[in-house]
Design a protein around this motif. Structure first.
Motif, PDB file in Angstrom:
ATOM      1  N   GLU A  62     -30.188   6.478  -0.557  1.00 47.18           N
ATOM      2  CA  GLU A  62     -30.843   5.182  -0.706  1.00 47.18           C
ATOM      3  C   GLU A  62     -31.283   4.961  -2.154  1.00 47.18           C
ATOM      4  O   GLU A  62     -31.147   3.855  -2.689  1.00 47.18           O
ATOM      5  N   ILE A  63     -31.783   6.006  -2.799  1.00 47.17           N
ATOM      6  CA  ILE A  63     -32.187   5.894  -4.205  1.00 47.17           C
ATOM      7  C   ILE A  63     -30.966   5.615  -5.070  1.00 47.17           C
ATOM      8  O   ILE A  63     -31.018   4.786  -5.975  1.00 47.17           O
ATOM      9  N   ARG A  64     -29.861   6.291  -4.778  1.00 49.83           N
ATOM     10  CA  ARG A  64     -28.633   6.061  -5.548  1.00 49.83           C
ATOM     11  C   ARG A  64     -28.185   4.601  -5.434  1.00 49.83           C
ATOM     12  O   ARG A  64     -27.699   4.016  -6.386  1.00 49.83           O
ATOM     13  N   ARG A  65     -28.368   4.032  -4.277  1.00 44.63           N
ATOM     14  CA  ARG A  65     -27.978   2.639  -4.059  1.00 44.63           C
ATOM     15  C   ARG A  65     -28.850   1.685  -4.871  1.00 44.63           C
ATOM     16  O   ARG A  65     -28.400   0.626  -5.285  1.00 44.63           O
ATOM     17  N   ARG A  66     -30.105   2.068  -5.144  1.00 49.95           N
ATOM     18  CA  ARG A  66     -31.055   1.173  -5.783  1.00 49.95           C
ATOM     19  C   ARG A  66     -31.205   1.360  -7.295  1.00 49.95           C
ATOM     20  O   ARG A  66     -31.748   0.484  -7.963  1.00 49.95           O
ATOM     21  N   VAL A  67     -30.781   2.500  -7.853  1.00 52.62           N
ATOM     22  CA  VAL A  67     -30.997   2.737  -9.293  1.00 52.62           C
ATOM     23  C   VAL A  67     -30.019   1.932 -10.138  1.00 52.62           C
ATOM     24  O   VAL A  67     -29.036   1.382  -9.635  1.00 52.62           O
ATOM     25  N   ASP A  68     -30.280   1.902 -11.442  1.00 55.04           N
ATOM     26  CA  ASP A  68     -29.417   1.193 -12.385  1.00 55.04           C
ATOM     27  C   ASP A  68     -28.037   1.845 -12.443  1.00 55.04           C
ATOM     28  O   ASP A  68     -27.857   3.009 -12.081  1.00 55.04           O
ATOM     29  N   HIS A  86     -38.644   7.721 -12.532  1.00 57.43           N
ATOM     30  CA  HIS A  86     -39.808   7.150 -11.843  1.00 57.43           C
ATOM     31  C   HIS A  86     -40.790   6.560 -12.850  1.00 57.43           C
ATOM     32  O   HIS A  86     -41.387   5.509 -12.605  1.00 57.43           O
ATOM     33  N   HIS A  87     -40.971   7.214 -14.002  1.00 56.88           N
ATOM     34  CA  HIS A  87     -41.927   6.746 -15.000  1.00 56.88           C
ATOM     35  C   HIS A  87     -41.465   5.477 -15.703  1.00 56.88           C
ATOM     36  O   HIS A  87     -42.286   4.668 -16.115  1.00 56.88           O
ATOM     37  N   GLN A  88     -40.154   5.290 -15.832  1.00 53.16           N
ATOM     38  CA  GLN A  88     -39.666   4.128 -16.570  1.00 53.16           C
ATOM     39  C   GLN A  88     -39.205   2.987 -15.677  1.00 53.16           C
ATOM     40  O   GLN A  88     -38.926   1.893 -16.166  1.00 53.16           O
ATOM     41  N   SER A  89     -39.139   3.190 -14.377  1.00 52.21           N
ATOM     42  CA  SER A  89     -38.660   2.166 -13.459  1.00 52.21           C
ATOM     43  C   SER A  89     -39.718   1.093 -13.213  1.00 52.21           C
ATOM     44  O   SER A  89     -40.914   1.360 -13.199  1.00 52.21           O
ATOM     45  N   LYS A  90     -39.244  -0.114 -13.004  1.00 54.15           N
ATOM     46  CA  LYS A  90     -40.133  -1.243 -12.689  1.00 54.15           C
ATOM     47  C   LYS A  90     -40.106  -1.579 -11.197  1.00 54.15           C
ATOM     48  O   LYS A  90     -41.000  -2.236 -10.695  1.00 54.15           O
ATOM     49  N   ASP A  91     -39.071  -1.127 -10.483  1.00 48.77           N
ATOM     50  CA  ASP A  91     -38.899  -1.437  -9.067  1.00 48.77           C
ATOM     51  C   ASP A  91     -39.841  -0.572  -8.228  1.00 48.77           C
ATOM     52  O   ASP A  91     -39.737   0.654  -8.219  1.00 48.77           O
ATOM     53  N   THR A  92     -40.756  -1.214  -7.503  1.00 52.25           N
ATOM     54  CA  THR A  92     -41.747  -0.453  -6.735  1.00 52.25           C
ATOM     55  C   THR A  92     -41.127   0.253  -5.533  1.00 52.25           C
ATOM     56  O   THR A  92     -41.592   1.319  -5.151  1.00 52.25           O
ATOM     57  N   ILE A  93     -40.092  -0.315  -4.958  1.00 54.78           N
ATOM     58  CA  ILE A  93     -39.446   0.321  -3.804  1.00 54.78           C
ATOM     59  C   ILE A  93     -38.754   1.607  -4.237  1.00 54.78           C
ATOM     60  O   ILE A  93     -38.873   2.649  -3.589  1.00 54.78           O
ATOM     61  N   THR A  94     -38.039   1.537  -5.354  1.00 50.18           N
ATOM     62  CA  THR A  94     -37.370   2.731  -5.873  1.00 50.18           C
ATOM     63  C   THR A  94     -38.391   3.800  -6.239  1.00 50.18           C
ATOM     64  O   THR A  94     -38.195   4.981  -5.958  1.00 50.18           O
ATOM     65  N   LYS A  95     -39.492   3.384  -6.853  1.00 51.04           N
ATOM     66  CA  LYS A  95     -40.544   4.338  -7.217  1.00 51.04           C
ATOM     67  C   LYS A  95     -41.124   5.004  -5.967  1.00 51.04           C
ATOM     68  O   LYS A  95     -41.374   6.211  -5.953  1.00 51.04           O
ATOM     69  N   ALA A  96     -41.311   4.221  -4.900  1.00 54.01           N
ATOM     70  CA  ALA A  96     -41.852   4.773  -3.655  1.00 54.01           C
ATOM     71  C   ALA A  96     -40.867   5.753  -3.020  1.00 54.01           C
ATOM     72  O   ALA A  96     -41.274   6.798  -2.503  1.00 54.01           O
ATOM     73  N   LEU A  97     -39.576   5.426  -3.069  1.00 55.92           N
ATOM     74  CA  LEU A  97     -38.564   6.331  -2.514  1.00 55.92           C
ATOM     75  C   LEU A  97     -38.499   7.646  -3.295  1.00 55.92           C
ATOM     76  O   LEU A  97     -38.401   8.723  -2.703  1.00 55.92           O
ATOM     77  N   ILE A  98     -38.568   7.553  -4.619  1.00 58.33           N
ATOM     78  CA  ILE A  98     -38.536   8.765  -5.445  1.00 58.33           C
ATOM     79  C   ILE A  98     -39.780   9.603  -5.189  1.00 58.33           C
ATOM     80  O   ILE A  98     -39.704  10.835  -5.068  1.00 58.33           O
ATOM     81  N   LYS A  99     -40.920   8.942  -5.084  1.00 58.02           N
ATOM     82  CA  LYS A  99     -42.175   9.656  -4.811  1.00 58.02           C
ATOM     83  C   LYS A  99     -42.099  10.386  -3.471  1.00 58.02           C
ATOM     84  O   LYS A  99     -42.487  11.546  -3.358  1.00 58.02           O
ATOM     85  N   GLU A 100     -41.580   9.715  -2.455  1.00 61.27           N
ATOM     86  CA  GLU A 100     -41.436  10.337  -1.127  1.00 61.27           C
ATOM     87  C   GLU A 100     -40.494  11.531  -1.174  1.00 61.27           C
ATOM     88  O   GLU A 100     -40.760  12.580  -0.588  1.00 61.27           O
ATOM     89  N   LEU A 101     -39.386  11.389  -1.895  1.00 57.61           N
ATOM     90  CA  LEU A 101     -38.423  12.488  -2.022  1.00 57.61           C
ATOM     91  C   LEU A 101     -39.050  13.696  -2.698  1.00 57.61           C
ATOM     92  O   LEU A 101     -38.890  14.833  -2.241  1.00 57.61           O
ATOM     93  N   LEU A 102     -39.789  13.475  -3.770  1.00 58.42           N
ATOM     94  CA  LEU A 102     -40.392  14.591  -4.491  1.00 58.42           C
ATOM     95  C   LEU A 102     -41.515  15.247  -3.691  1.00 58.42           C
ATOM     96  O   LEU A 102     -41.713  16.458  -3.788  1.00 58.42           O
TER      97      LEU A 102
END
Length: 139
Positions: free
Chosen positions: A13-19, A41-57
């Motif tokens: 899902e993260i791969r689908r959403r990243v640049d 995660h630190h440079q992204s502006k998309d809150t959904i992607t940030k939440a997915l990365i946070k959950e994964l980590l």
């Protein structure tokens, strides 16, 4: 660490959403995918992607979740180099073997060379093994 099914789903899902520039490195075969996602995660502006990365980590463990803290507050954790291995469909992230250090051991520095009797005699030449085919030597 072993990837679980929810973790694999999150990576897809993260791969689908990243640049588009980040997509080639977001895959299960990349052993540094979690580190790269923490940086993203630190440079992204998309809150959904940030939440997915946070959950994964957080699923990966507390040492990975520590990478999400701001650099000023974060204590540099030494995460070892890891390798992705796949065996019979199971994806496993294992620590890579540490590279041998270039420095000699303390015993090697202080040890004196031991004279040997065989040092004066020339070493016998190593013979090639004889290759055999159906009981006959190959020339």
């Amino acid at each position: 660490m072993q990837y679980t099914k929810p973790m694999v789903d999150l990576v897809y899902e993260i791969r689908r959403r990243v640049d588009a520039t980040m997509k080639p490195s977001v895959k299960m075969a990349n052993p540094d995918v979690l580190k790269e996602l923490a940086d993203y995660h630190h440079q992204s502006k998309d809150t959904i992607t940030k939440a997915l990365i946070k959950e994964l980590l957080f699923m990966a463990g507390p040492e990975w979740a520590a990478l999400l803290e701001p650099a000023a507050e974060a204590v540099k954790t030494d995460i070892p180099r890891q390798v992705v291995k796949v065996y019979r469909g199971q994806t496993v992230l294992q620590d890579a073997t540490p590279e041998p250090s270039e420095t000699p051991s303390p015993q090697a520095v202080h040890s004196e060379p031991v004279p040997t009797e065989t040092a004066a005699a020339p070493a016998p030449a190593a013979e090639k093994p004889v290759r055999m085919y159906r009981g006959h030597p190959i020339i």
